[in-house]
Each structure stands twice: as C-alpha cells, then as structure tokens.
Design a protein around this motif. Structure first.
Motif, PDB file in Angstrom:
ATOM      1  N   VAL A 224       0.764  -1.231  -0.126  1.00  0.00           N
ATOM      2  CA  VAL A 224       0.113  -0.110  -0.238  1.00  0.00           C
ATOM      3  C   VAL A 224       0.821   1.203   0.043  1.00  0.00           C
ATOM      4  O   VAL A 224       0.393   2.342  -0.631  1.00  0.00           O
ATOM      5  N   ARG A 225       1.818   1.299   0.804  1.00  0.00           N
ATOM      6  CA  ARG A 225       2.903   2.304   0.943  1.00  0.00           C
ATOM      7  C   ARG A 225       3.406   2.873  -0.594  1.00  0.00           C
ATOM      8  O   ARG A 225       3.583   3.778  -0.824  1.00  0.00           O
ATOM      9  N   ASP A 226       3.892   1.595  -1.411  1.00  0.00           N
ATOM     10  CA  ASP A 226       4.514   1.783  -2.492  1.00  0.00           C
ATOM     11  C   ASP A 226       3.403   2.228  -3.615  1.00  0.00           C
ATOM     12  O   ASP A 226       3.907   3.336  -4.369  1.00  0.00           O
ATOM     13  N   ALA A 227       2.327   1.828  -3.519  1.00  0.00           N
ATOM     14  CA  ALA A 227       1.048   2.532  -4.456  1.00  0.00           C
ATOM     15  C   ALA A 227       0.997   3.862  -4.126  1.00  0.00           C
ATOM     16  O   ALA A 227       0.788   4.569  -4.956  1.00  0.00           O
ATOM     17  N   ALA A 228       1.205   4.233  -2.884  1.00  0.00           N
ATOM     18  CA  ALA A 228       0.614   5.612  -2.414  1.00  0.00           C
ATOM     19  C   ALA A 228       1.917   6.588  -3.027  1.00  0.00           C
ATOM     20  O   ALA A 228       1.825   7.836  -3.429  1.00  0.00           O
TER      21      ALA A 228
END
Length: 490
Positions: A224-228
């Motif tokens: 999720v962090r990478d997508a953000a």
C-alpha cells in the motif's frame, strides 16, 4: 547484500539515500531478472539501454544531494502509455511499428520525479479483456501457481503484464489503467496492490483510449505504501486533458497513519452474489472482522442499482470504443494492408489488425450507437449510470468507505474461460460500478485461498478521497500480512 529486486519502492528509496547501493546496481538487478523471466511474457518491449542511462543520471543527482521522490526507482510501463521514442502498441497488431514522438503526462510525471523505465508491459489488446489473453503478443502467465500444481494461470487483465511483473519482482512498480476493473482485478489475482483513482485525478493525455469516460490511470505495486508513493507522482492536473481535475495532490504516504477508529465501513448486500465461492465470502468476512478489530464501525448498506451495472457498462464501454477505434485505418500510422481503393484498404487493415475481442466490442458499440438503437441502448445505459452514481452518493452520506470482494474467484487456468465472453465479462462484477460512478477503488491482498492462490479485497471511496482508501487499505494490509513473493518456477 540482499537481492535488490526483493526491495519495495520505499526500501529501495531508503537504500539509495543511504548509498547502500547505486541506482545503476538496482536497475542492473532488474534487467537481469527480466531476462530470466521470458516465460512469463510480461514485457513486450525491453529498454535496458534507456534504463541504464536514466539510472546513471539518477546516480549523479543522488551524489549531488538532488534526489527527487522516485529517484532511481525502476518501473514498468503498461503498453498503452505513449513513451517518446519507444513503441506503444496497446498490444494490438493494428499499431505495428507505432513509435510516439511525445510522452504521456503520467509517464512524464514519473520521469520528472526520477523514475527509471525498464520497458513496456503486456496487456489485453486495447485494454479489452480480463485475462491478458487477447494480447497480440501472446498471453501473460501469472507468477503464482496453485500448491503442488504446474498449471499456468491468468494474471487477470487488462493490466496483467503490470501485475505479473510486480508480483514476479521484475519491476519495482508499474503503471496500469482501469476501465472496468483492469487495475484491481489483476492486482487481486497476483497478490499485489492496485488503486484506480477517482476519474480525473490522473491525466489521460498520451494514453491510448478504450472508453474515454471510464479509463483512468493508476499504479500497481507490492505494498500500500508503494502504491501511495507512485500515485503521488502520477496524479496531476493537465491542461491537455480537460477531464483532469484541478485539485491539490495530497501526500498519500502521509495518510498511512494506521488509525481508522470511528470510521464507518459500508457492506453492500447486493455484492453477495449467487454462486460466489465460500472462500470469497469467508475472505470478505475476515476483512470485516479485521476492520472492526481496528476500531471501525461496520454498517450494512444497499446499492440497488448494482445489478444493472454490468449490462450498462457493456453498452457504454463498447460504444465509446467503437468511436475511439475508428481512427485506426492504416492511413497515418501502424499497420497498413493495401487494397484496390481506400475503402478496401480500410477494411483489409481493420480486419487484419484487430483481434476477435476488439472486433466484438466495436460491433456491439457500433450497433448500440446506430440509428434506431441509440435511445433504446446507449441513452438508457447512461441513465442507469446516473442512478448508480446516486446510489453511492446516498451510501456515502452514512459511511466513509465501502468494503467488497475484489473478484468473484482467485486466478483461474490459462485458456479456460476465453471461449465464453459472457462468463469472462462477469469477472468485472465487483469492479465496474466504481468506474461507472467515477469513484476511487483499491484492491489489497487479503490472504490465500485453499490452493495457495492470492485473494484480494476491494475498498471503494468517495470522489477524490483516496487518502481514506490508503489509510484503510494500510490497516487491512497490516492485518493480512504482506504476501511473500511467489515461488519461482519460471
């Protein structure tokens, strides 16, 4: 040193900042991994020379202390993004040899933030499909296999190349696009995170169009962090795309606070469809329990127009496709099959250039837009679309986000369902409503089924409230645990 391809974008960014390795070393690791993964067929164009050149420039900036948000991060780009000097074919024969002289806004944003381009990723032809089997360059294989099996499975579609490449660790993250589920469904099938932003959040300029009122760019990443992180760079207003919205782009990574206490999460009763596998139902319940345990309030809601979403979508999307794809005629670019006169040339070029799924959708679209049928089909579908949007607006008066399954099953076998278009279209049953309403939706890995295949849960948010989606998705991810990489068989 750890295998550099195992690092998430956030970890790679940190390692580069601490000078534990160089962007050139990171990029070289990915180039080697790509060359060893030909069997997956995820890349249709590899750009190793360009990647190393970009990585070298990143190393120079890092040395000077001028690193940008994605400095030195190697990404894969879906084949419908125009990339200057690198072919963009939308995985169609009709665009043979097309090399854009311009860069799409989304990819330009990524390069401006320091990202490195590894190549172009496979997709369903013109993004029409749910399995990446309609690609002119052949099907993509899912890196995941059922436990104890050696049967190839689909990676979902249309962004199957993007999802497979991220899952197989042959890019750190990838651009994708979503017209009816083409980011979220492949993300669910491959154990990756995929977000379809609100319509208008990312520019569509320089993306090869399928259905212009539905298409939206977004990232597929490992966490999720990478997508953000990716989404922050991809999103922007753009004067060249009048549908892009002039709103500030928030720091999505900062939204990952882990705190959802008091948040209201809607559970739509209409998504409990007949014939849904028990494991999908159980996974959904597990997601509900996780969010409840994190302090969220669960609210039962109704979205009554859901049952009309799929038929309405398969009128609106082909109608727009038949209009958009009229430009491919062999005159200015791409494939040309000579004929006796210009009409004969048009007909022969389009007959040879388009695959059967694209032809099917052009025919449906042309039919529903034709005199005598426009009011009966297209106009009615647009009215249904307004009612679907109103359903969500009403629901969001009492909830902050909505939780549903991402797909009606885990990844199925290659060549299994392609023969039945209607059954194939049902893959989009949980995702098309979001596109019809122009809302953001994210798919988060939520564990595995009995065969050891990834499953995903979908969160739907209010327009331009991707921050709430990311925050809630982060809580789901923490509860489910980040999936390890698939066991390498390729």
């Amino acid at each position: 040193m750890t295998d550099l391809t195992s690092l998430t974008i956030a970890e790679a960014r940190e390692g580069l900042a601490k000078k534990e390795f160089t962007a050139t070393e990171l990029t070289t690791s990915y180039i080697t991994a790509i060359d060893g993964a030909n069997e997956l067929n995820a890349y249709v164009t590899k750009t190793p020379e360009k990647a190393l050149e970009m990585a070298k420039a990143s190393d120079e900036r890092i040395a000077k202390g001028e690193a940008r948000p994605l400095e030195g991060i190697p990404l894969g780009i879906k084949d419908l993004y125009c990339t200057k000097g690198v072919g963009a074919y939308a995985c169609s024969h009709i665009l043979d040899g097309f090399t854009p002289e311009y860069e799409s806004t989304v990819t330009q944003n990524l390069w401006d933030d320091g990202a490195v381009m590894l190549g172009k990723l496979a997709m369903d032809e013109f993004a029409m499909g749910s399995t990446t089997e309609t690609s002119y360059f052949g099907p993509v294989k899912n890196p995941w296999r059922a436990e104890g099996e050696s049967i190839d499975r689909v990676p979902g579609g249309s962004s199957g190349g993007s999802a497979a490449a991220v899952a197989a660790r042959i890019c750190a993250g990838a651009t994708a696009s979503d017209t009816g589920g083409s980011i979220r469904q492949p993300a669910a099938f491959t154990g990756t995170v995929g977000i379809k932003p609100t319509y208008g959040r990312c520019s569509r300029w320089g993306m090869i169009a399928f259905a212009s009122s539905l298409d939206q760019a977004g990232p597929i990443a490992r966490t999720v962090r990478d997508a953000a992180i990716m989404m922050k760079s991809m999103a922007s207003v753009d004067a060249k795309d009048t549908t892009s919205v002039d709103l500030p782009v928030p720091d999505y990574e900062a939204a990952l606070t882990g705190d959802i206490k008091g948040m209201k999460v809607g559970i739509p009763k209409e998504y409990r469809v007949d014939g849904m596998p028990e494991e999908v139902e159980a996974n959904w319940q597990q997601g509900i329990d996780w969010l409840k345990a994190a302090g969220a309030e669960i609210v039962d809601i109704s979205l009554p127009m859901t049952k009309y979403a799929l038929p309405a979508y398969y009128i609106v999307a082909p109608a727009e496709a038949s209009s958009n794809l009229a430009r491919y005629d062999g005159v200015k670019y791409g494939l040309r099959v000579n004929g006796n006169d210009i009409i004969d040339m048009y007909e022969k070029t389009r007959a040879a250039g388009f695959g059967s799924e694209v032809k099917r959708r052009i025919l449906i679209g042309t039919y529903v837009l034709s005199a005598g049928y426009y009011d009966a089909y297209y106009l009615r579908a647009q009215k249904i679309r307004s009612l679907i949007k109103q359903d969500f607006e009403k629901a969001f008066q009492s909830v902050d986000t909505i939780l549903t399954p991402a797909t009606p099953s885990a990844a199925f076998e290659l060549n299994k369902e392609i023969t039945d278009p209607v059954e194939m279209y049902l893959n989009d049953i949980f995702t098309v409503t979001v596109n019809m309403a122009g809302l953001p939706g994210i798919s988060v890995p939520s564990g595995k089924n009995g065969q050891g295949l990834p499953m995903g849960l979908q969160l739907i948010g209010k327009a331009f409230d991707e921050e709430t989606l990311f925050r809630t998705a982060g809580v789901l991810e923490d509860a489910a645990g980040i999936l390890e990489a698939p066991t390498k068989w390729w």
